[in-house]
Design a protein around this motif. Structure first.
Motif, PDB file in Angstrom:
ATOM      1  N   THR A 221      -7.423  -9.569 -33.253  1.00  0.00           N
ATOM      2  CA  THR A 221      -7.283 -10.147 -34.597  1.00  0.00           C
ATOM      3  C   THR A 221      -8.544  -9.904 -35.425  1.00  0.00           C
ATOM      4  N   ASP A 222      -9.694 -10.172 -34.830  1.00  0.00           N
ATOM      5  CA  ASP A 222     -10.958  -9.966 -35.556  1.00  0.00           C
ATOM      6  C   ASP A 222     -11.162  -8.484 -35.866  1.00  0.00           C
ATOM      7  N   ALA A 223     -10.863  -7.634 -34.894  1.00  0.00           N
ATOM      8  CA  ALA A 223     -11.019  -6.191 -35.116  1.00  0.00           C
ATOM      9  C   ALA A 223     -10.124  -5.735 -36.263  1.00  0.00           C
ATOM     10  N   ASP A 224      -8.918  -6.260 -36.319  1.00  0.00           N
ATOM     11  CA  ASP A 224      -8.001  -5.861 -37.397  1.00  0.00           C
ATOM     12  C   ASP A 224      -8.543  -6.258 -38.772  1.00  0.00           C
ATOM     13  N   GLN A 225      -9.156  -7.433 -38.854  1.00  0.00           N
ATOM     14  CA  GLN A 225      -9.755  -7.843 -40.137  1.00  0.00           C
ATOM     15  C   GLN A 225     -10.885  -6.900 -40.546  1.00  0.00           C
ATOM     16  N   ILE A 226     -11.727  -6.576 -39.584  1.00  0.00           N
ATOM     17  CA  ILE A 226     -12.859  -5.682 -39.864  1.00  0.00           C
ATOM     18  C   ILE A 226     -12.346  -4.298 -40.266  1.00  0.00           C
ATOM     19  N   LEU A 227     -11.362  -3.807 -39.543  1.00  0.00           N
ATOM     20  CA  LEU A 227     -10.799  -2.478 -39.836  1.00  0.00           C
ATOM     21  C   LEU A 227     -10.154  -2.449 -41.221  1.00  0.00           C
ATOM     22  N   ALA A 228      -9.494  -3.538 -41.604  1.00  0.00           N
ATOM     23  CA  ALA A 228      -8.854  -3.578 -42.927  1.00  0.00           C
ATOM     24  C   ALA A 228      -9.906  -3.500 -44.028  1.00  0.00           C
ATOM     25  N   LEU A 229     -11.024  -4.200 -43.836  1.00  0.00           N
ATOM     26  CA  LEU A 229     -12.104  -4.137 -44.834  1.00  0.00           C
ATOM     27  C   LEU A 229     -12.685  -2.733 -44.913  1.00  0.00           C
TER      28      LEU A 229
ATOM     29  N   GLN B 223     -19.756  -3.017 -46.391  1.00  0.00           N
ATOM     30  CA  GLN B 223     -20.726  -4.076 -46.109  1.00  0.00           C
ATOM     31  C   GLN B 223     -20.022  -5.407 -45.803  1.00  0.00           C
ATOM     32  N   LEU B 224     -18.854  -5.621 -46.394  1.00  0.00           N
ATOM     33  CA  LEU B 224     -18.088  -6.828 -46.049  1.00  0.00           C
ATOM     34  C   LEU B 224     -17.538  -6.718 -44.630  1.00  0.00           C
ATOM     35  N   ALA B 225     -17.170  -5.512 -44.232  1.00  0.00           N
ATOM     36  CA  ALA B 225     -16.738  -5.295 -42.844  1.00  0.00           C
ATOM     37  C   ALA B 225     -17.879  -5.651 -41.893  1.00  0.00           C
ATOM     38  N   CYS B 226     -19.085  -5.245 -42.259  1.00  0.00           N
ATOM     39  CA  CYS B 226     -20.265  -5.541 -41.431  1.00  0.00           C
ATOM     40  C   CYS B 226     -20.559  -7.043 -41.433  1.00  0.00           C
TER      41      CYS B 226
END
Ligand code: SF4
Length: 191
Positions: A139-147, A154-157
């Motif tokens: 779930t967290d990875a998917d949020q980061i990947l979407a950003l 930088q929001l992904a980071c």
């Protein structure tokens, strides 16, 4: 951090524990290849300078990291670059570590280079693999990947910081600088 507060032998553990993905990637490549290309040495070398490594400790660090080459080759080809980063050679500019926007917008890595920003420069499948390998949840990875997919690197980071530092209660300022990420992570250990 002030120069001289971190020694060469501490770099690996501190980077693994507190550095953003761009710098952990460079550190991993350095350990694996016992070498980094010029742009990677600059990006990582200035970052560890910002961590608080003196020029003397930086020379110890790089000499040890480039373990496949002779002292003579190191002195001739690499010690100048290390001293250059500290303003002791060439133009004698006391260079600062690169900001995220500089890393993201200039000098993209080519094949075989390891510098750059993983959220910007990794392919999405490679980024996904790396996040899951670091035990970030699906779930967290998917949020980061979407950003990252939406070019909010930088929001992904920043999201990456939040999910890898669950003890952080304060809302994280957006990540603008790799050393900001590092200092914020380190501070959580000290609190
Ligand atoms: Fe490094 Fe900045 Fe990219 Fe984060 S956003 S990985 S700190 S360059």
């Amino acid at each position: 951090s002030a120069a001289g507060t971190v020694s060469a032998q501490d770099v690996d553990a501190l980077v693994q524990r507190h550095a953003p993905l761009c710098m952990r990637n460079l550190n991993d490549s350095l350990k694996y290849d016992k070498h980094l290309k010029h742009d990677g040495r600059l990006q990582f070398g200035l970052f560890i300078k910002g961590m608080g490594l003196s020029v003397e400790e930086a020379l110890v660090f790089w000499r040890k990291a480039f373990s496949n080459i002779s002292d003579d080759k190191f002195q001739k080809e690499y010690s100048y670059n290390v001293r250059y980063n500290y303003g002791l050679e060439g133009k004698r500019v006391n260079y600062s570590p690169y900001s995220c926007s500089k890393i993201i917008t200039s000098n993209p890595p080519s094949t075989g280079d390891n510098h750059g920003c993983p959220f910007r420069h990794f392919s999405l499948p490679n980024l996904e693999t790396r996040l899951l390998r670091d035990n970030i949840s699906r779930t967290d990875a998917d949020q980061i990947l979407a950003l990252a997919r939406d070019k909010h690197y930088q929001l992904a980071c920043t999201r990456h910081f939040e999910v890898t530092h669950p003890q952080s209660t304060a809302r994280m300022d957006a990540i603008e600088h790799p050393n900001q990420y590092y200092e914020a992570s380190k501070k959580l250990d000290e609190d």
